[in-house]
Design a protein around this motif. Structure first.
Motif, PDB file in Angstrom:
ATOM      1  N   GLU A 176       0.839  -1.195   0.000  1.00 43.15           N
ATOM      2  CA  GLU A 176       0.000   0.000   0.000  1.00 43.15           C
ATOM      3  C   GLU A 176       0.879   1.252   0.000  1.00 43.15           C
ATOM      4  OE1 GLU A 176      -3.670   1.750   2.659  1.00 43.15           O
ATOM      5  OE2 GLU A 176      -2.061   0.696   3.711  1.00 43.15           O
ATOM      6  N   LEU A 177       0.883   1.942  -1.115  1.00 49.04           N
ATOM      7  CA  LEU A 177       1.617   3.209  -1.237  1.00 49.04           C
ATOM      8  C   LEU A 177       0.685   4.336  -0.813  1.00 49.04           C
ATOM      9  CD1 LEU A 177       4.092   4.856  -2.183  1.00 49.04           C
ATOM     10  CD2 LEU A 177       3.092   4.824  -4.477  1.00 49.04           C
ATOM     11  N   HIS A 178       1.136   5.153   0.121  1.00 51.61           N
ATOM     12  CA  HIS A 178       0.435   6.354   0.558  1.00 51.61           C
ATOM     13  C   HIS A 178      -0.960   6.089   1.116  1.00 51.61           C
ATOM     14  CE1 HIS A 178       3.212   8.664  -2.388  1.00 51.61           C
ATOM     15  NE2 HIS A 178       3.820   8.413  -1.247  1.00 51.61           N
ATOM     16  N   GLY A 179      -1.024   5.223   2.114  1.00 56.85           N
ATOM     17  CA  GLY A 179      -2.255   5.054   2.875  1.00 56.85           C
ATOM     18  C   GLY A 179      -2.266   6.054   4.022  1.00 56.85           C
ATOM     19  N   THR A 180      -3.231   5.906   4.905  1.00 60.42           N
ATOM     20  CA  THR A 180      -3.346   6.807   6.049  1.00 60.42           C
ATOM     21  C   THR A 180      -3.384   5.978   7.328  1.00 60.42           C
ATOM     22  OG1 THR A 180      -4.635   8.317   4.674  1.00 60.42           O
ATOM     23  CG2 THR A 180      -4.721   8.685   7.033  1.00 60.42           C
ATOM     24  N   ASN A 181      -2.651   6.437   8.334  1.00 59.81           N
ATOM     25  CA  ASN A 181      -2.674   5.728   9.616  1.00 59.81           C
ATOM     26  C   ASN A 181      -3.777   6.290  10.511  1.00 59.81           C
ATOM     27  OD1 ASN A 181      -1.664   8.095  10.768  1.00 59.81           O
ATOM     28  ND2 ASN A 181       0.351   7.257  11.220  1.00 59.81           N
TER      29      ASN A 181
END
Length: 153
Positions: free
Chosen positions: A95-100
């Protein structure tokens, strides 16, 4: 339902039990290692194990504040994808550029299982069986692969 303090104590008890269970296992380089708080030696690159109410995951997290630098790390991991999956003996999610959970942009390479619940002691053997071989395999992968990231330090 648990109070915040009870939940914290259960989490701590699980990670302590996990740490004691895996402590006798040396790193790929034969050294003692804190498996629960694995140090990659590269800022913003972490091996993270998480266990919650419904799921558990283990993965590589790239947390650099600059998304372009995150992508450089991600591309370097992509170059090593076949070796990573061979070492793990399974394929993981990329996953490139997900959100935590804090709304920050992160990049992850991870494996997740469900349903498991860290607050249910009966699930602890399943969680330990999930985490142990994967963190050991990540360490084995990293003992060779870390040098590919020297230019990005």
């Amino acid at each position: 339902m648990y109070t915040r303090e009870q939940a914290s104590q259960l989490r701590q008890a699980f990670w302590t039990a996990f740490g004691q269970y895996i402590a006798p296992h040396p790193s790929a380089e034969g050294l003692r290692i804190n498996w629960s708080n694995y140090k990659t030696g590269i800022k913003h690159v972490y091996f993270r194990m998480r266990a919650e109410k419904k799921t558990a995951s283990i993965g590589i997290e790239i947390t650099h504040p600059d998304p372009e630098i995150q992508e450089l790390f991600y591309q370097q991991f992509l170059e090593l994808k076949l070796y990573l999956h061979e070492t793990l003996s399974e394929e993981w999610e990329w996953e490139l550029h997900g959100t935590n959970e804090y709304g920050e942009t992160i990049t992850r390479i991870y494996k997740e299982i469900s349903p498991v619940n860290i607050f249910n002691r009966d699930d602890w053997p399943t969680l330990i069986s999930f985490f142990k071989p994967r963190i050991i395999a990540l360490d084995e992968f990293w003992s060779d692969a870390q040098y590919s990231f020297d230019a990005l330090k």
